[in-house]
Write an enzyme that holds these catalytic residues in place. Structure first.
Site: not given
Ligand code: PEP
Length: 253
Positions: A10, A12, A96, A98, A168, A174, A214
């Site tokens: 992703n 973003k 997601h 976000e 997630e 992040g 992460s």
């Molecule tokens: C995500 O945004 O779906 C995500 C898992 O981000 P990150 O790997 O940067 O934590």
């Protein structure tokens, strides 16, 4: 049941068209020939079409980061499933955290988007996950259950097979704070059991559940060793060809 591992990146709100094309060219070369892991990337909307042209003939799949549920009309700023299908998008990431946190996404709007994606032949990466205070308050399972019930309302057994669930935990996105493989597995197992109550056991056994939060080349192997972890949704580490391809190539480590 054997499930094909699935790693999705992703991007973003990152990468201009030029940068996206540069990354995708590197990626195509570095994941070439891998057949036992599916891989997909979700560039920003402006880069989707040029990237789709660049991906022709490649096994890398294209995903959007969102979509709107109507086909067309006066919905300024939105992108329809039809438009995504036209440019060979395979998947849409929906729900997601976000989008839930910053853009007012709810279980109900997630549900409308999921149904619209299926109606137009797009597959879905459906994101769910608890916030830190919910985990600390012992609410993880009830939040996950509410998100699954709400997001999948009215989604029939014959279409649900086209879904991928991305678990997630919001506190791990992040932040560099990955859930331990055991923490993730506990929730993945819960999700599969819940899917088995909503659909048949056979169907629930076939649905892939990704972990996101992460994920790096260093921690992917431990996560993938868990029974109910079938892949990863990768943010930060997907912005670089070397780290993303190492994650896709986790079996070789
Ligand atoms: C995500 O945004 O779906 C995500 C898992 O981000 P990150 O790997 O940067 O934590």
């Amino acid at each position: 049941m054997k499930r094909l591992p699935f790693i999705a990146g992703n991007w973003k709100m990152n990468k201009t068209v030029g940068e996206a094309l540069e990354l995708v060219r590197e990626l195509k070369a570095s994941v070439q020939g891998i057949e036992d892991v599916e891989a997909a990337i979700a560039p920003p909307f402006t880069a989707l079409y040029p990237v789709s042209q660049e991906l022709k003939g490649s096994s890398l799949h294209l995903a959007s980061q969102n979509l709107f549920w109507e086909e067309k009309g006066a919905f300024t700023g939105e992108i329809s499933p039809m438009m995504l299908k036209e440019i060979d998008c395979h998947y849409a990431i929906i729900g997601h955290s976000e989008r839930r946190q910053y853009f007012g996404e709810t279980d109900e709007t997630v549900n409308r988007r999921i149904k619209a994606a299926f109606n137009h032949g797009l597959k879905v990466i459906f994101c769910i996950g608890e916030m830190l205070q919910e985990r600390e308050g012992g609410l993880t399972f009830s939040v996950i259950e509410r998100q699954l019930d709400g997001g999948l309302k009215g989604v029939e057994e014959n279409t649900i097979e086209e879904i991928v669930i991305a678990y997630e935990p919001v506190w791990a996105i992040g932040t560099g704070k990955t859930a331990t493989p055991e923490q993730a597995e506990e929730v993945h197992q819960f999700i599969r059991q819940k899917l088995g109550r909503l659909y048949s056991k056979r169907t629930s056994e076939g649905i892939r559940i990704q972990y996101g939060g992460s994920v790096t080349p260093e921690n992917i192997k431990g996560l993938m060793a868990q029974t109910n972890i079938d892949g990863a949704l990768v943010g930060g580490a997907s912005l670089n060809a070397e780290s993303f391809s190492r994650i896709v190539r986790f079996k070789e480590m």
